[in-house]
Design a protein around this motif. Structure first.
Motif, PDB file in Angstrom:
ATOM      1  N   ARG A 203      45.663  37.774  54.054  1.00 37.02           N
ATOM      2  CA  ARG A 203      46.176  39.021  54.603  1.00 37.02           C
ATOM      3  C   ARG A 203      46.489  40.319  53.854  1.00 37.02           C
ATOM      4  O   ARG A 203      46.697  41.062  54.083  1.00 37.02           O
ATOM      5  N   PHE A 204      46.581  39.993  52.445  1.00 37.76           N
ATOM      6  CA  PHE A 204      46.881  40.908  51.329  1.00 37.76           C
ATOM      7  C   PHE A 204      45.854  40.660  50.249  1.00 37.76           C
ATOM      8  O   PHE A 204      44.733  40.742  50.280  1.00 37.76           O
ATOM      9  N   THR A 205      46.530  40.212  49.085  1.00 38.46           N
ATOM     10  CA  THR A 205      45.878  39.468  47.949  1.00 38.46           C
ATOM     11  C   THR A 205      47.037  38.644  47.108  1.00 38.46           C
ATOM     12  O   THR A 205      48.113  38.757  47.568  1.00 38.46           O
ATOM     13  N   ALA A 206      46.470  37.540  46.616  1.00 38.83           N
ATOM     14  CA  ALA A 206      47.357  36.722  45.792  1.00 38.83           C
ATOM     15  C   ALA A 206      46.871  36.866  44.100  1.00 38.83           C
ATOM     16  O   ALA A 206      47.168  35.934  43.556  1.00 38.83           O
ATOM     17  N   GLU A 207      45.946  37.584  43.949  1.00 35.85           N
ATOM     18  CA  GLU A 207      45.583  38.059  42.448  1.00 35.85           C
ATOM     19  C   GLU A 207      46.500  37.820  41.501  1.00 35.85           C
ATOM     20  O   GLU A 207      46.239  37.780  40.259  1.00 35.85           O
ATOM     21  N   PHE A 208      47.583  38.811  41.508  1.00 33.06           N
ATOM     22  CA  PHE A 208      48.560  38.883  40.773  1.00 33.06           C
ATOM     23  C   PHE A 208      49.635  37.607  40.705  1.00 33.06           C
ATOM     24  O   PHE A 208      49.936  37.334  39.523  1.00 33.06           O
ATOM     25  N   SER A 209      50.026  37.159  41.934  1.00 30.92           N
ATOM     26  CA  SER A 209      50.817  35.998  41.905  1.00 30.92           C
ATOM     27  C   SER A 209      50.368  34.784  41.415  1.00 30.92           C
ATOM     28  O   SER A 209      51.139  33.867  40.863  1.00 30.92           O
ATOM     29  N   ILE A 210      49.084  34.669  41.352  1.00 29.57           N
ATOM     30  CA  ILE A 210      48.526  33.378  40.997  1.00 29.57           C
ATOM     31  C   ILE A 210      48.582  33.080  39.305  1.00 29.57           C
ATOM     32  O   ILE A 210      48.408  32.144  38.800  1.00 29.57           O
ATOM     33  N   ARG A 211      48.670  34.381  38.754  1.00 30.42           N
ATOM     34  CA  ARG A 211      48.494  34.159  37.377  1.00 30.42           C
ATOM     35  C   ARG A 211      49.600  33.416  36.682  1.00 30.42           C
ATOM     36  O   ARG A 211      49.349  32.698  35.905  1.00 30.42           O
ATOM     37  N   PRO A 212      50.748  33.552  37.002  1.00 25.36           N
ATOM     38  CA  PRO A 212      51.871  32.701  36.373  1.00 25.36           C
ATOM     39  C   PRO A 212      51.568  31.221  36.593  1.00 25.36           C
ATOM     40  O   PRO A 212      51.931  30.462  35.531  1.00 25.36           O
ATOM     41  N   PHE A 213      51.047  30.787  37.768  1.00 24.36           N
ATOM     42  CA  PHE A 213      50.716  29.703  37.965  1.00 24.36           C
ATOM     43  C   PHE A 213      49.520  29.123  37.228  1.00 24.36           C
ATOM     44  O   PHE A 213      49.456  27.738  36.563  1.00 24.36           O
ATOM     45  N   LEU A 214      48.519  30.086  36.903  1.00 23.89           N
ATOM     46  CA  LEU A 214      47.510  29.693  36.112  1.00 23.89           C
ATOM     47  C   LEU A 214      47.902  29.386  34.345  1.00 23.89           C
ATOM     48  O   LEU A 214      47.528  28.821  33.525  1.00 23.89           O
ATOM     49  N   VAL A 215      49.014  30.207  34.046  1.00 24.28           N
ATOM     50  CA  VAL A 215      49.591  30.170  32.769  1.00 24.28           C
ATOM     51  C   VAL A 215      50.436  28.741  32.603  1.00 24.28           C
ATOM     52  O   VAL A 215      50.310  27.900  31.832  1.00 24.28           O
ATOM     53  N   ARG A 216      51.378  28.470  33.682  1.00 24.31           N
ATOM     54  CA  ARG A 216      52.069  27.410  33.649  1.00 24.31           C
ATOM     55  C   ARG A 216      51.333  25.898  33.753  1.00 24.31           C
ATOM     56  O   ARG A 216      51.686  24.968  33.331  1.00 24.31           O
TER      57      ARG A 216
END
Length: 375
Positions: free
Chosen positions: A121-134
């Motif tokens: 519906r929008f994008t999650a390209e920014f919110s996914i990044r903290p999960f890639l780090v942790r």
């Protein structure tokens, strides 16, 4: 002057979000939520407005994050039905991705489900990044499954969210150091049927090449084998920064690795003393000195003066030309010297060069003079 982005994200946005949530969660206190959000809202820019709404959502949804996330998911509107010309409408969900990124890190599965829905519906390209780090391995496992998803928005999240140097986002340092886990995902998407996804793959490769130029060349050389025209376009886009830097390996992949037997003649730079806010026109002729047809990649670069007096080169793409034996071709471009959000102009000597298959030739220089406005 362009209208500021925040003007598209006025008080009607939190009101609309409140209406969507109250439709699925009857206990939602719309009045208290809006009073909190709109306190000082007018003075905020776009991103702080989104964060202020996310903060208020956290306070007015249930304390249990999983329950709150389920309510947010249930409140979402229709999925995007296209991948181009989306405008500002999807920004309605900017607060939702902030909500997941800032409050959902301790709740992996429901947060991944929320991002799966939000990116459609929008994008999650920014919110996914903290999960890639942790949670790098768990998140990469999800992303690998998503490369086969029927939604191009989900597939694009795989390539865009893993970009090591995604603009306006914190860098993924681990992937800058070791990008092979990302390359494994891009391998699965390189022939995606959607241009929207393939361009994201190219942008990710372009990022990787800034830290690992040899690995970029190794990857695209392999991809060139039996490549379709769509994949070739992807590769050309992925190599754009490396080509601007004149890297021999990248030039070689595109067939511009050989030194050309050409000359530059009749170079002109007018005016020699342009003023800030004006423009400068650069012209020259390329002459084939040989007895065979030659294909030449022609770019030129200007070494712009910075605030501290040092210079920084900016490459301008010109064109690819084919010259018959002894043929002469005139080329040129006019460069704007007006202020831009990405480049400010300072007085001083600006060196101008032309690049022929990556080889640098000096054209001359111009002296930029500060314009004085008389009132």
């Amino acid at each position: 002057m362009a209208e500021p982005l925040k003007s598209h994200f006025g008080p009607e946005i939190p009101r609309r979000i409140a209406g969507m949530i109250s439709a699925v969660f009857r206990r939602f206190d719309t009045n208290a939520f809006l009073a909190e959000v709109l306190n000082g809202y007018e003075a905020l820019d776009l991103t702080p407005r989104g964060r202020q709404i996310a903060k208020a959502l956290r306070r007015h949804l249930p304390d249990d994050y999983a329950e709150a996330a389920e309510i947010l998911i249930a409140s979402l509107g229709p999925k995007l039905d296209r991948t181009e010309a989306l405008g500002m409408a999807p920004f309605l969900y900017l607060p939702h991705v902030f909500f997941v990124a800032e409050y959902g890190l301790d709740h992996f599965e429901i947060s991944m489900q929320a991002q799966y829905e939000l990116t459609q519906r929008f994008t999650a390209e920014f919110s996914i990044r903290p999960f890639l780090v942790r949670y790098p391995e768990q998140t990469l496992d999800h992303l690998e499954r998503w490369t086969k998803d029927s939604s191009p928005h989900v597939r694009r999240l795989v390539s865009e969210g893993t970009r090591p140097r995604l603009p306006w986002a914190p860098r993924l340092r681990a992937f800058q150091k070791e990008p092979r886990p990302v390359l494994a995902l891009l391998e699965l998407l390189k022939d995606d049927p959607e241009l929207y996804v393939r361009r994201s793959v190219a942008n990710n490769l372009n990022d990787i090449g800034k830290d690992h130029p040899a690995l970029l060349v190794e990857t695209v050389r392999r991809w060139m084998t039996d490549a379709t025209e769509e994949r070739r376009r992807l590769i050309r886009h992925a190599l754009r920064s490396a080509i601007k830097r004149g890297e021999p390996g990248a030039l070689g992949v595109l067939g511009f690795g050989k030194k050309v037997n050409v000359a530059i003649r009749n170079a002109t730079i007018r005016p020699k003393r342009p003023r800030t806010g004006g423009s400068v026109t650069i012209g020259f002729e390329v002459v084939n000195k040989g007895s065979r047809r030659q294909r030449v990649l022609v770019d030129f670069r200007v070494h712009f003066v910075k605030a501290d007096g040092k210079t920084s080169p900016k490459v301008f793409k010109l064109k690819t030309i084919e010259l018959a034996p002894k043929e002469t071709l005139p080329l040129g471009k006019t460069i704007s010297l007006t202020e831009m959000t990405t480049r400010k102009h300072y007085p001083g000597t600006h060196r101008v060069e032309v690049m022929l298959n990556g080889a640098v030739n000096l054209l001359g220089s111009f002296e930029l003079v500060k314009r004085i406005d008389y009132k």
